[in-house]
Scaffold this motif. Structure first.
Motif, short mmCIF file in Angstrom:
data_model
loop_
_atom_site.label_atom_id
_atom_site.label_comp_id
_atom_site.label_asym_id
_atom_site.label_seq_id
_atom_site.Cartn_x
_atom_site.Cartn_y
_atom_site.Cartn_z
N ARG A 100 11.22 0.42 2.91
CA ARG A 100 10.06 1.21 2.49
C ARG A 100 10.12 1.31 0.96
NH1 ARG A 100 8.62 0.05 7.35
NH2 ARG A 100 9.13 1.55 8.98
N ALA A 106 8.64 7.43 3.27
CA ALA A 106 9.24 6.64 4.35
C ALA A 106 8.82 7.11 5.74
CB ALA A 106 10.77 6.62 4.23
N GLN A 107 7.59 7.56 5.87
CA GLN A 107 7.14 8.07 7.17
C GLN A 107 5.99 7.28 7.78
OE1 GLN A 107 6.37 12.26 6.52
NE2 GLN A 107 8.40 12.55 5.62
N CYS A 108 5.46 6.26 7.07
CA CYS A 108 4.29 5.57 7.63
C CYS A 108 4.39 4.05 7.61
CB CYS A 108 3.02 6.00 6.90
SG CYS A 108 2.78 5.22 5.29
N GLY A 109 5.24 3.49 6.77
CA GLY A 109 5.41 2.03 6.77
C GLY A 109 4.40 1.23 5.96
N ALA A 110 3.41 1.88 5.38
CA ALA A 110 2.35 1.14 4.67
C ALA A 110 2.89 0.33 3.50
CB ALA A 110 1.27 2.11 4.17
N CYS A 111 4.00 0.78 2.92
CA CYS A 111 4.53 0.18 1.69
C CYS A 111 5.63 -0.84 1.96
CB CYS A 111 5.13 1.30 0.85
SG CYS A 111 6.56 2.03 1.68
N CYS A 130 8.34 2.78 -1.08
CA CYS A 130 7.95 4.05 -1.71
C CYS A 130 9.15 4.95 -1.98
CB CYS A 130 6.94 4.79 -0.85
SG CYS A 130 7.58 5.39 0.73
N LYS A 175 0.79 -1.23 0.00
CA LYS A 175 0.00 0.00 0.00
C LYS A 175 0.83 1.29 0.00
CE LYS A 175 -4.01 -2.05 0.09
NZ LYS A 175 -4.23 -2.78 -1.15
N PHE A 176 0.20 2.31 -0.53
CA PHE A 176 0.78 3.66 -0.57
C PHE A 176 0.14 4.47 0.57
CE2 PHE A 176 -0.15 7.97 -2.71
CZ PHE A 176 1.03 8.54 -2.27
N GLY A 177 1.00 4.98 1.48
CA GLY A 177 0.45 5.78 2.57
C GLY A 177 0.99 7.19 2.60
N CYS A 178 2.31 7.34 2.40
CA CYS A 178 2.90 8.67 2.54
C CYS A 178 3.88 8.98 1.42
CB CYS A 178 3.62 8.79 3.88
SG CYS A 178 5.11 7.78 3.97
N GLY A 179 4.47 7.97 0.82
CA GLY A 179 5.42 8.20 -0.26
C GLY A 179 6.74 8.78 0.20
S1 FES Z 1 4.19 4.80 1.80
FE1 FES Z 1 4.60 5.49 3.81
S2 FES Z 1 6.55 4.61 4.20
FE2 FES Z 1 6.20 4.19 2.14
#
Ligand code: FES
Ligand code: FES
Lengths: 742, 157
Positions: free
Chosen positions: B56, B41-46, B58, B35-39
């Motif tokens: 990360r 490296a601040q949220c970990g979704a990817c 993204c 998943k894409f969350g922040c693009g």
């Molecule tokens: S999308 Fe948030 S860390 Fe990569």
């Protein structure tokens, strides 16, 4: 999410609007479209019932085809359609549980799917398909029970016909009809015949003591898909030929383009078109359409744009605060009134000012909307909290009839109110882009995708607020006069919701939660300054700030007259507010408050608040470490009447509390400088992480009354309970979010 | 043309080597579990694994994957990976997900963390928190994430 409406207000207002809408062509387009939808839904149900009606069995006309809601496959799988958006709150499991209960389904065979903007899926109370205001279970409890009961009656009738026996000789159990002499037919074998039968007018519902699914802690139906990367969200929609658009939006809300140089953008591999498009609220922007998000983003970065910001207001948070303070000097529009004379003579006095910043919803799934256009037809895929409203907006932008628009509601990665804007802003923008792309010869579906930065800077924030209180009380803590002013932008003025939310110039979404269960003589006045920063409801809406103000001030009064804050509150409740008392009591009992000694450096904090007709009390333990407040342990007492899925309630309380905790953390604020939002991503807009998470226990007060919602009520009391604990440690009240101990 | 190996399969893609792995997975290969969350490296979704290590995706360009193995949520939870299977089972047992959007990243971080521990070592609560602190869950599923990671560690012992 939706404000805490007077349960009678909205239906009445909609009826009124509906009546007017028929004759009055002068109402704005948005409103007329809304009316049409509201009208269609309302008429389909025969009436706009109020909540009591929606909750009383048999009161709704059985015009809903059970087939729109429940399908039984030959293999026995029961698929239940939900008339809500699933975005984490668990309604995708809760509503099927309710239906399956009365259907006597085999729970292991129950599945779930989203509804659409079809009128079948309107809220039975509001007459429009919406998800907000913690309404889903509350308003659809009886509806889904009756749907299940009707489907069961049809299965029984089909079995009776097949066996040529009297229907009263049959019973049902876990997906099977049982006949005399041990005969059995699985629902799957009867479904086709059953669905051809007429829908029964009258059905009898189970006695709640016979419930075997409702009230049982159930795992989510989507748990497996969501723990394996197999759950698709709106962002994962992939249609043949689909392109992705990224939009360059103005740095200042509402600005227009002065010049565009897109030559470098067009040269990027994968970029298919660069389109100048109208944006939300009269702004303009440039959409870069490409064969993926990355080339579209690269294209956007290569644009050379100049913005004309001369005609737009440039909000500056610091100046805004000064302006709000000046406004608070004089009383605004009057919400409550009381005699303020005792203020000057009261033996004890307290004056306080509270400041709350703008907040972004920051749902994990960045906003997105996919649009496919054909002649006289549009299809939209998005995680929408109000597909009815969005479909109307789509029709308006594209020059279609609402019936020519299909909204496919997609599983959403959070929302918290952001997916329910009266302007349908991100849906409308996606349609404008798809329309422009089609005009430019790109006859394919277009997915508009926001970056995280777009989301942080894109507005629709919880409004910034300033509260001022002057309170006079006596030595025993009796409040003699409480003069209170609130300053903040109105969320609903000028929108379709303003019609029933704004009275005497006061937006009810700004004042809900004020005074609450405390019968204090309060004069409450409100100012709604008008600024060009887009604002919106944000999980628990007005209670995000009013609960903080009320619960910290009540605590402060108690402390200043040396009374225990719990005893003080209970004294104010007297013999009224049994749900508040019960929720608070269970939190007290389970936490060990007043009995257990805390380690040095820790203190108790308490708060209790009702929102959306549910009550949540928190007892917390907190400390201060290296100048930062730390939350160690939370015990929740919850009163939401009958519980459908206790696991879901527990998750909602914890989740809402974490969002409440986020509001306290340093960096949890959206600020503007010279019209430009200063934050851009999670590095400068703080949300709680796992290291911020306290130990957490949720205790639910048992009740058999019709259920009330739990999507939001867990949020409001967290921050004040935490603040009250810190104030006990430092001796200084916290009157600002995020916390500032300096 | 760039070559990459995802979940044991080789792919050749005509994508700019500077493109983050996230978008190669999602937009080029159609693997949308990541998943894409922040693009940023601040949220970990990817989060995915690159040669077993959580990264990360993204902010990691396709060029960095050259000659290395990418593992995504789809393979980690398909049952073949012992640690991934234990994490997946613990996630189900604790009904961790709410909206579920962050959970691919959470599971990938948890799996990499458990794989990094010496065999049989049970992580402390503080170690679990530290390992999972880069993954935001806006729905606030943290209490159940903690319980699930601890449970998976016990199951693997
Ligand atoms: S999308 Fe948030 S860390 Fe990569
Ligand atoms: S489950 Fe929704 S963001 Fe984590």
């Amino acid at each position: 999410m939706l404000p805490d409406l007077d349960r009678l207000e909205l239906p009445r207002a909609l009826q009124h609007l509906l009546a007017r809408g028929r004759t009055d062509d002068a109402v704005p387009l948005a409103r007329r479209s809304f009316l049409k939808l509201a009208g269609a839904g309302g008429l389909a149900l025969g009436a706009f019932p109020h909540l009591a009606t929606a909750q009383s069995p048999g009161a709704l006309k059985p015009t809903q085809q059970p087939s729109a809601f429940v399908q039984i496959a030959p293999n026995g799988e029961v698929t239940v359609a939900i008339n809500r958006l699933e975005f984490g709150q668990g309604v995708q499991t809760g509503l099927p549980m309710i239906l399956a209960e009365e259907l006597d389904a085999d729970w292991s065979l129950v599945r779930s799917r989203h509804g659409s903007n079809d009128p079948a899926y309107v809220d039975p109370l509001f007459g429009i398909h919406l998800t907000g205001g913690s309404n889903s279970i509350k308003n659809s409890f009886t509806q889904y029970r009756e749907l299940g009961a009707r489907a069961r009656a049809m299965l029984l009738a089909a079995a009776a016909a097949r066996w040529k026996v009297d229907v009263t000789s049959l019973r049902t159990e876990a997906g099977t009809v049982l006949g005399p002499d041990g005969r059995k037919l699985a629902y799957g074998e009867l479904a086709e015949a059953a669905m051809a039968l007429p829908v029964p007018e009258k059905v009898t519902l189970k006695d709640p003591k016979d419930f075997r699914i409702i009230g049982r802690p159930n795992a989510r139906l989507d748990a497996r898909a969501k723990s394996s990367g197999r759950q698709d969200f709106g962002i994962d929609v992939r249609l043949p030929g689909q392109l992705t658009a990224v939009v360059a939006r103005p740095t200042v809300f509402g600005a227009r383009l002065a010049s565009v140089d897109d030559s470098a953008a067009r040269a990027i591999k994968g970029v298919k078109a660069v389109l100048r498009v109208p944006l939300d609220r009269g702004a303009e922007g440039v959409a870069v359409v490409a064969d993926g998000y990355w080339p579209a983003l690269q294209g956007r970065e290569a644009l050379k744009l100049q913005w004309d910001t001369s005609a737009v207001e440039k909000v500056d948070s610091e100046k805004q605060l000064a302006q709000y303070r000046a406004l608070a000097e004089r009383p605004g529009s009057r919400k409550f009134d009381a005699d303020m004379a005792p203020l000057t003579t009261a033996p004890r006095r307290l004056e306080a000012e509270f400041v709350f910043p703008y907040l972004a919803h920051a749902a994990m799934e960045p906003l997105n909307c996919t649009v496919a256009l054909a002649d006289g037809h549009a299809e939209v895929w998005t995680g929408s909290q109000c597909p009815g409203l969005d479909a109307a907006a789509v029709a308006r932008v594209l020059g279609l009839e609402p019936g020519q628009v299909k909204v496919h509601v997609q599983m959403a990665g959070g929302g918290f109110g952001r997916r329910f804007a009266a302007t349908s802003d991100f849906v409308v923008e996606a349609c404008e882009i798809a329309k422009a792309a089609r005009a430019a010869g790109l006859g394919v579906p277009v997915r508009t995708l926001w970056s995280r930065e777009d989301d942080m800077k894109g507005g629709y924030y919880r409004p910034m607020h300033l509260h001022r209180a002057r309170i006079g009380f006596d030595e025993r803590g009796k409040v003699l006069a409480w003069d209170h002013v609130i300053v903040g932008q109105s969320i609903t003025t000028g929108t379709v919701f303003g019609e029933f939310q704004v009275k005497n110039g006061i937006d009810a979404t700004a004042t809900e939660g004020m005074r609450g269960p405390y019968a204090v003589p309060m004069r409450l006045t409100v100012h709604h300054p008008v600024l060009n920063v887009p604002v919106l409801w944000w999980r628990s809406v007005g209670s995000t700030h009013t609960a903080f103000v009320m619960e910290t001030l009540i605590d402060e009064i108690a402390r200043s007259v040396n009374q225990d804050p719990v005893a003080y509150r209970l004294g104010l409740f007297g013999d009224k507010h049994p749900r508040h008392r019960a929720a608070l009591q269970v939190a007290i009992d389970k936490s060990g408050y007043g009995k257990q000694r805390l380690p040095t450096g820790r203190a108790w904090g308490v708060a209790v608040h009702e929102s959306f007709q549910s009550v949540v009390a928190y007892v917390v333990e907190a400390s201060v470490k290296d100048g930062q407040p730390v939350l160690h342990r939370v015990t929740a007492g919850v009163h939401c009447n009958l519980v459908v899925n206790p696991r879901s309630v527990e998750a909602q309380v914890q989740g809402a509390a974490v969002m409440g905790l986020s509001m306290c953390l340093s960096g949890a604020a959206i600020t503007l400088k010279d019209g430009v939002v200063e934050q851009s991503n999670f590095a400068d807009y703080t949300v709680a992480r796992i290291t911020d998470m306290p130990a957490f226990e949720v205790h639910i007060v048992p009740s058999a009354a019709p259920p009330t919602g739990m999507g939001e009520p867990g949020l409001p009391p967290l921050a004040p309970a935490f603040a009250n604990a810190i104030a006990r440690l430092t001796g200084k009240p916290l009157r600002q979010l995020p916390f500032n101990l300096a | 043309m760039s070559a990459l190996n995802v979940n044991g399969r080789d792919h050749t893609v005509d994508t700019d080597p500077g493109t983050p792995i996230l978008w190669v997975l999602r937009d080029t290969l159609g693997m949308t579990g990541t998943k894409f969350g922040c693009g940023a490296a601040q949220c970990g979704a990817c989060t995915v694994h690159l040669d077993g290590e959580a990264i990360r995706s993204c902010v990691t360009p396709l060029s960095a994957a050259e000659g290395r193995k990418i593992t995504t949520i789809e393979a980690t939870t398909d049952g073949a990976d012992t640690v991934g299977a234990a994490v997946h089972a613990a996630w189900l047992k604790h009904d961790v997900a709410q909206c579920g959007y962050c959970q691919s990243g959470q599971i990938m971080s948890a799996t990499a963390f458990l794989k990094s521990l010496p065999r049989g070592k049970q992580p402390t609560a503080a170690e679990i928190d530290a390992a999972m602190d880069g993954n935001i869950c806006r729905c606030g599923t943290y209490a159940r994430i903690r319980a699930a990671v601890a449970d998976a560690a016990r199951a693997l012992a």
